[in-house]
Write a protein that holds these residues in place. Sequence first.
Motif, PDB file in Angstrom:
ATOM      1  N   THR A 211      -3.672  65.280   1.472  1.00  0.00           N
ATOM      2  CA  THR A 211      -3.164  64.282   0.675  1.00  0.00           C
ATOM      3  C   THR A 211      -4.185  63.354   0.368  1.00  0.00           C
ATOM      4  OG1 THR A 211      -0.885  64.669   1.971  1.00  0.00           O
ATOM      5  CG2 THR A 211      -1.252  62.475   0.514  1.00  0.00           C
ATOM      6  N   TRP A 212      -4.323  62.721  -0.676  1.00  0.00           N
ATOM      7  CA  TRP A 212      -5.269  61.623  -1.417  1.00  0.00           C
ATOM      8  C   TRP A 212      -4.260  60.515  -1.970  1.00  0.00           C
ATOM      9  CZ3 TRP A 212      -7.425  61.920  -6.870  1.00  0.00           C
ATOM     10  CH2 TRP A 212      -8.024  60.769  -7.188  1.00  0.00           C
ATOM     11  N   THR A 213      -4.261  59.380  -1.223  1.00  0.00           N
ATOM     12  CA  THR A 213      -3.608  58.190  -1.629  1.00  0.00           C
ATOM     13  C   THR A 213      -4.389  57.371  -2.418  1.00  0.00           C
ATOM     14  OG1 THR A 213      -2.331  58.536   0.326  1.00  0.00           O
ATOM     15  CG2 THR A 213      -2.054  56.364  -1.005  1.00  0.00           C
ATOM     16  N   ILE A 214      -4.230  57.020  -3.782  1.00  0.00           N
ATOM     17  CA  ILE A 214      -4.982  56.045  -4.622  1.00  0.00           C
ATOM     18  C   ILE A 214      -4.299  54.757  -4.399  1.00  0.00           C
ATOM     19  CG2 ILE A 214      -5.793  55.578  -7.028  1.00  0.00           C
ATOM     20  CD1 ILE A 214      -5.219  58.666  -7.628  1.00  0.00           C
ATOM     21  N   PRO A 215      -4.831  53.868  -4.055  1.00  0.00           N
ATOM     22  CA  PRO A 215      -4.266  52.372  -3.872  1.00  0.00           C
ATOM     23  C   PRO A 215      -3.952  51.847  -5.123  1.00  0.00           C
ATOM     24  CG  PRO A 215      -6.593  52.351  -3.390  1.00  0.00           C
ATOM     25  CD  PRO A 215      -6.345  53.837  -3.700  1.00  0.00           C
ATOM     26  N   ALA A 216      -2.951  50.805  -5.135  1.00  0.00           N
ATOM     27  CA  ALA A 216      -2.514  50.100  -6.253  1.00  0.00           C
ATOM     28  C   ALA A 216      -3.608  49.587  -7.244  1.00  0.00           C
ATOM     29  CB  ALA A 216      -1.438  49.379  -5.933  1.00  0.00           C
ATOM     30  N   SER A 217      -4.739  49.074  -6.509  1.00  0.00           N
ATOM     31  CA  SER A 217      -5.856  48.261  -7.006  1.00  0.00           C
ATOM     32  C   SER A 217      -6.729  49.222  -7.698  1.00  0.00           C
ATOM     33  CB  SER A 217      -6.701  47.669  -5.908  1.00  0.00           C
ATOM     34  OG  SER A 217      -7.358  48.758  -4.965  1.00  0.00           O
ATOM     35  N   ARG A 218      -6.597  50.605  -7.793  1.00  0.00           N
ATOM     36  CA  ARG A 218      -7.305  51.465  -8.663  1.00  0.00           C
ATOM     37  C   ARG A 218      -6.499  52.097  -9.514  1.00  0.00           C
ATOM     38  NH1 ARG A 218     -10.367  55.121  -7.659  1.00  0.00           N
ATOM     39  NH2 ARG A 218      -9.719  56.235  -5.991  1.00  0.00           N
ATOM     40  N   THR A 219      -5.350  52.075  -9.501  1.00  0.00           N
ATOM     41  CA  THR A 219      -4.351  52.950 -10.450  1.00  0.00           C
ATOM     42  C   THR A 219      -4.095  52.066 -11.569  1.00  0.00           C
ATOM     43  OG1 THR A 219      -2.245  52.154  -9.617  1.00  0.00           O
ATOM     44  CG2 THR A 219      -3.318  54.295  -8.910  1.00  0.00           C
ATOM     45  N   LYS A 220      -3.943  52.660 -12.891  1.00  0.00           N
ATOM     46  CA  LYS A 220      -3.691  51.988 -14.160  1.00  0.00           C
ATOM     47  C   LYS A 220      -2.433  51.133 -13.927  1.00  0.00           C
ATOM     48  CE  LYS A 220      -3.634  53.008 -19.083  1.00  0.00           C
ATOM     49  NZ  LYS A 220      -3.577  53.941 -20.151  1.00  0.00           N
ATOM     50  N   ASN A 221      -1.372  51.600 -13.589  1.00  0.00           N
ATOM     51  CA  ASN A 221      -0.111  50.986 -13.397  1.00  0.00           C
ATOM     52  C   ASN A 221       0.099  50.153 -12.210  1.00  0.00           C
ATOM     53  OD1 ASN A 221       0.358  52.656 -11.426  1.00  0.00           O
ATOM     54  ND2 ASN A 221       1.907  54.084 -12.432  1.00  0.00           N
ATOM     55  N   GLY A 222      -1.047  49.847 -11.531  1.00  0.00           N
ATOM     56  CA  GLY A 222      -0.839  48.786 -10.487  1.00  0.00           C
ATOM     57  C   GLY A 222       0.166  49.429  -9.392  1.00  0.00           C
ATOM     58  N   LYS A 223       0.314  50.826  -9.133  1.00  0.00           N
ATOM     59  CA  LYS A 223       1.070  51.277  -8.011  1.00  0.00           C
ATOM     60  C   LYS A 223       0.377  52.385  -7.281  1.00  0.00           C
ATOM     61  CE  LYS A 223       5.202  50.387 -10.714  1.00  0.00           C
ATOM     62  NZ  LYS A 223       6.775  51.119 -11.265  1.00  0.00           N
ATOM     63  N   GLU A 224       0.587  52.387  -5.882  1.00  0.00           N
ATOM     64  CA  GLU A 224       0.125  53.137  -5.145  1.00  0.00           C
ATOM     65  C   GLU A 224       0.564  54.626  -5.767  1.00  0.00           C
ATOM     66  OE1 GLU A 224      -0.534  52.806  -0.703  1.00  0.00           O
ATOM     67  OE2 GLU A 224       1.480  54.111  -0.852  1.00  0.00           O
TER      68      GLU A 224
END
Length: 443
Positions: free
Chosen positions: A267-280
Amino acid sequence: MKFTKPGIDALTCPPGKRDVMFTDSEVKGFAIRVNATGSKTFLFNYRFAGKPRRLIFGQYGELTLAQARKLAEAARGKVLTGGDPAGDKKAAAHAFQQQAIEEAKQAAVNALTFQVLTERWASNALRDSSESHSTEAPRRLRFNFADMLDRPAHALTVAEVQNRLDEVAEKHPTTARRLQAYGRAMYGWAVKRQLVEENPFTNVVIEGREVSRDRVLTDAELGAVWRAACQMPYAFGPFFRLLVLTLQRRSEVAGMRWDEITPDLTTWTIPASRTKNGKEHIVHLSEPARQVLASLHRQTDSKTGAVSPFVFTNTGRTPISGFSDGKERLEALMEQERASNAPGGPKKAGKKPSGLPASGWRLHDLRRTGVTTMARLGIGPHVADKVLNHTEGAISGVAAVYQRHEFLKERAAALDAWAGHVLSVASATGIEPTAGNVVLLRR
């Protein structure tokens, strides 16, 4: 008394007084004030508009007697012609002060270069935006206005901005529109804070209308991309393969960190700070994706030797960049394969014909290709939207407000099916997958 140097040197202030005034008998109004501390100041007394006035020349020692007398004679000449030398000096001092203030203001305005403005905008207005937007918007502005970075921000004209965006729009109209939006937002922020007076991006025009892309790679093209990526070394080879297998955004994959990945690589969890919509966003890693990650070595900082937190990096300190060059190398390998399998070209045993994507395909088209293929495989659009981390899609409106299920199991199965399809088209051509002929890899 007529002022002489020996006479002035001998002047003192009587005991008990703060100061005393002595006048010159030769130049009317010329005087020297001696205070209790011993300091002596040359001055000139006169009347203007019926009121007494005084013009200070300076201290004895800084001025000689001859210099002070000359100044007194000049002041006396102005008074005789109706002038006000003290008023003129005060006005000149005020004008000099105002000029200094204006020059300081102008220096501060000129110090706000286009480069500095992008930095201040990013660190203030964009600090609560997603990491991708707060990084990408200033970066694009700096790249496309590179020759104007050292110009004062207020000096950019509408004509200059229009010409630059016209140049960009000739080949990249969508990029030109993005630049207009970024620039308009940045200067709008600056105008509200009175950093600049005008927004040169407000009235520029980008011809035509924005057309949504609909490019989807064929199975043969997808297979060619995968085979070429497998031939490329670190960092772009494994980067392109994970870009294909995870279907996440380029910046998200490029910025992947080891601490975002579970120890078992599932599993890879992209933090909210790095997503386009600001959601983890949680991304299932299929078996082929895990194999890519397992084959990688932790990189180190080339300067300090510290272990890098980034999965893909050339310096150990920052994520990889130079995607255009990387894609060119990818396409060069695809072209080599196409040429070697063309009629009359060199034949290699076991080599499958490849389909070179037509010009104009982009890395982002892989996401559209993935979700389109998922539909062919019988995977629901609501699941595909969740895989891509789209905030609006098959579930929208009121349903999107109340529907909070993340479909994690379904997303995992979808990415496993997609990975199976990628490997299938990479080893064979002419396959039209269905939900039944794709083998799901074991998790």
